[in-house]
Motif scaffolding. Structure first.
Motif, PDB file in Angstrom:
ATOM      1  N   PHE A  38     227.229  57.688  91.404  1.00 45.59           N
ATOM      2  CA  PHE A  38     227.344  56.401  92.092  1.00 45.59           C
ATOM      3  C   PHE A  38     226.240  55.480  91.582  1.00 45.59           C
ATOM      4  N   VAL A  39     226.626  54.407  90.870  1.00 44.26           N
ATOM      5  CA  VAL A  39     225.640  53.537  90.235  1.00 44.26           C
ATOM      6  C   VAL A  39     225.627  52.115  90.779  1.00 44.26           C
ATOM      7  N   ALA A  40     226.717  51.687  91.402  1.00 43.57           N
ATOM      8  CA  ALA A  40     226.800  50.295  91.849  1.00 43.57           C
ATOM      9  C   ALA A  40     227.872  50.154  92.912  1.00 43.57           C
ATOM     10  N   MET A  41     227.903  48.973  93.531  1.00 43.79           N
ATOM     11  CA  MET A  41     228.947  48.677  94.503  1.00 43.79           C
ATOM     12  C   MET A  41     229.289  47.193  94.437  1.00 43.79           C
ATOM     13  N   ALA A  42     230.474  46.883  94.882  1.00 40.66           N
ATOM     14  CA  ALA A  42     230.907  45.491  94.984  1.00 40.66           C
ATOM     15  C   ALA A  42     231.178  45.207  96.448  1.00 40.66           C
ATOM     16  N   CYS A  43     230.542  44.160  96.947  1.00 40.12           N
ATOM     17  CA  CYS A  43     230.731  43.722  98.329  1.00 40.12           C
ATOM     18  C   CYS A  43     230.808  42.201  98.333  1.00 40.12           C
ATOM     19  N   ASP A  44     231.837  41.670  98.978  1.00 38.62           N
ATOM     20  CA  ASP A  44     232.016  40.215  99.058  1.00 38.62           C
ATOM     21  C   ASP A  44     231.932  39.555  97.687  1.00 38.62           C
ATOM     22  N   ASN A  45     232.583  40.145  96.707  1.00 37.62           N
ATOM     23  CA  ASN A  45     232.627  39.616  95.333  1.00 37.62           C
ATOM     24  C   ASN A  45     231.247  39.452  94.710  1.00 37.62           C
ATOM     25  N   SER A  46     230.342  40.340  95.044  1.00 38.82           N
ATOM     26  CA  SER A  46     229.036  40.420  94.387  1.00 38.82           C
ATOM     27  C   SER A  46     228.854  41.846  93.888  1.00 38.82           C
ATOM     28  N   PHE A  47     228.111  41.977  92.780  1.00 35.04           N
ATOM     29  CA  PHE A  47     227.901  43.270  92.129  1.00 35.04           C
ATOM     30  C   PHE A  47     226.477  43.733  92.395  1.00 35.04           C
ATOM     31  N   PHE A  48     226.347  44.813  93.142  1.00 35.46           N
ATOM     32  CA  PHE A  48     225.047  45.382  93.504  1.00 35.46           C
ATOM     33  C   PHE A  48     224.835  46.662  92.710  1.00 35.46           C
ATOM     34  N   ILE A  49     223.674  46.788  92.092  1.00 37.03           N
ATOM     35  CA  ILE A  49     223.369  47.981  91.305  1.00 37.03           C
ATOM     36  C   ILE A  49     222.290  48.792  92.012  1.00 37.03           C
ATOM     37  N   LYS A  50     222.325  50.103  91.859  1.00 39.03           N
ATOM     38  CA  LYS A  50     221.286  50.936  92.472  1.00 39.03           C
ATOM     39  C   LYS A  50     219.935  50.612  91.848  1.00 39.03           C
ATOM     40  N   ALA A  51     218.939  50.570  92.682  1.00 37.87           N
ATOM     41  CA  ALA A  51     217.579  50.273  92.213  1.00 37.87           C
ATOM     42  C   ALA A  51     216.975  51.534  91.605  1.00 37.87           C
ATOM     43  N   THR A  52     216.703  51.467  90.311  1.00 38.99           N
ATOM     44  CA  THR A  52     216.041  52.555  89.594  1.00 38.99           C
ATOM     45  C   THR A  52     215.012  51.929  88.660  1.00 38.99           C
ATOM     46  N   PRO A  53     214.134  52.721  88.067  1.00 37.60           N
ATOM     47  CA  PRO A  53     213.178  52.176  87.095  1.00 37.60           C
ATOM     48  C   PRO A  53     213.847  51.508  85.886  1.00 37.60           C
ATOM     49  N   ALA A  54     215.128  51.754  85.685  1.00 35.42           N
ATOM     50  CA  ALA A  54     215.842  51.126  84.562  1.00 35.42           C
ATOM     51  C   ALA A  54     215.800  49.604  84.667  1.00 35.42           C
ATOM     52  N   LEU A  55     215.782  49.070  85.877  1.00 37.48           N
ATOM     53  CA  LEU A  55     215.721  47.611  86.047  1.00 37.48           C
ATOM     54  C   LEU A  55     214.479  47.040  85.372  1.00 37.48           C
ATOM     55  N   ALA A  56     213.333  47.640  85.623  1.00 40.23           N
ATOM     56  CA  ALA A  56     212.085  47.151  85.027  1.00 40.23           C
ATOM     57  C   ALA A  56     212.074  47.363  83.520  1.00 40.23           C
ATOM     58  N   ARG A  57     212.579  48.518  83.064  1.00 37.13           N
ATOM     59  CA  ARG A  57     212.618  48.786  81.620  1.00 37.13           C
ATOM     60  C   ARG A  57     213.488  47.777  80.879  1.00 37.13           C
ATOM     61  N   HIS A  58     214.497  47.280  81.557  1.00 38.53           N
ATOM     62  CA  HIS A  58     215.372  46.271  80.956  1.00 38.53           C
ATOM     63  C   HIS A  58     214.817  44.858  81.160  1.00 38.53           C
ATOM     64  N   GLY A  59     213.651  44.761  81.787  1.00 32.70           N
ATOM     65  CA  GLY A  59     213.019  43.462  82.000  1.00 32.70           C
ATOM     66  C   GLY A  59     213.750  42.604  83.009  1.00 32.70           C
ATOM     67  N   LEU A  60     214.424  43.239  83.964  1.00 36.12           N
ATOM     68  CA  LEU A  60     215.212  42.498  84.939  1.00 36.12           C
ATOM     69  C   LEU A  60     214.487  42.357  86.266  1.00 36.12           C
ATOM     70  N   ASP A  61     214.504  41.156  86.781  1.00 41.26           N
ATOM     71  CA  ASP A  61     213.973  40.870  88.112  1.00 41.26           C
ATOM     72  C   ASP A  61     215.112  40.214  88.888  1.00 41.26           C
ATOM     73  N   LEU A  62     216.051  41.050  89.324  1.00 41.18           N
ATOM     74  CA  LEU A  62     217.250  40.554  89.978  1.00 41.18           C
ATOM     75  C   LEU A  62     216.961  40.195  91.439  1.00 41.18           C
ATOM     76  N   PRO A  63     217.692  39.213  91.967  1.00 36.53           N
ATOM     77  CA  PRO A  63     217.537  38.901  93.397  1.00 36.53           C
ATOM     78  C   PRO A  63     217.967  40.098  94.234  1.00 36.53           C
ATOM     79  N   MET A  64     217.407  40.202  95.415  1.00 40.11           N
ATOM     80  CA  MET A  64     217.703  41.321  96.308  1.00 40.11           C
ATOM     81  C   MET A  64     218.313  40.790  97.596  1.00 40.11           C
ATOM     82  N   ARG A  65     219.308  41.495  98.083  1.00 43.00           N
ATOM     83  CA  ARG A  65     219.873  41.206  99.411  1.00 43.00           C
ATOM     84  C   ARG A  65     220.727  42.384  99.836  1.00 43.00           C
ATOM     85  N   PRO A  66     220.996  42.496 101.122  1.00 39.95           N
ATOM     86  CA  PRO A  66     221.835  43.611 101.578  1.00 39.95           C
ATOM     87  C   PRO A  66     223.301  43.351 101.222  1.00 39.95           C
TER      88      PRO A  66
END
Length: 112
Positions: A38-66
């Protein structure tokens, strides 16, 4: 508001991971599994990805929300749906950092 099936198809297409990335309806929305993880989910036409260290390694600072009321905050990766190579790399690295899925418990057979 539920996620449109066309949004799910778009996310699957953009990932370029045909056959490896699947979407399954979960609690009225959708969960994405890469190689069974399980790596991600779609809710209300938004794509949420699981938070892992991969985000930082990819240089991503994505917005956060429930993704839904009462949930913890997750990274919102909607912008990556327009960057297929970046999305694919993040999904692969996210799956690599997650433990293998737990085997499903078998229901006991009832003898008649």
């Amino acid at each position: 508001m539920a996620t449109d099936p066309s949004f799910i198809e778009h996310a699957l297409d953009q990932s370029g991971l045909a056959g490896r990335l699947t979407a399954r309806k979960m609690f009225g929305e959708y969960g994405f599994h890469l190689d069974g993880k399980f790596v991600a989910m779609a809710c209300d036409n938004s794509f949420f990805i699981k938070a892992t260290p991969a985000l930082a390694r990819h240089g991503l600072d994505l917005p956060m929300r429930p993704p839904y009321p009462g949930a913890k905050d997750y990274p919102v990766a909607d912008e990556l749906l327009d960057a297929p190579e970046q999305l694919r790399g993040l999904l692969i690295d996210t799956a690599a950092e997650l433990p293998p899925p737990k085997p499903k418990a078998r229901k006991p057979r009832v003898e008649s």
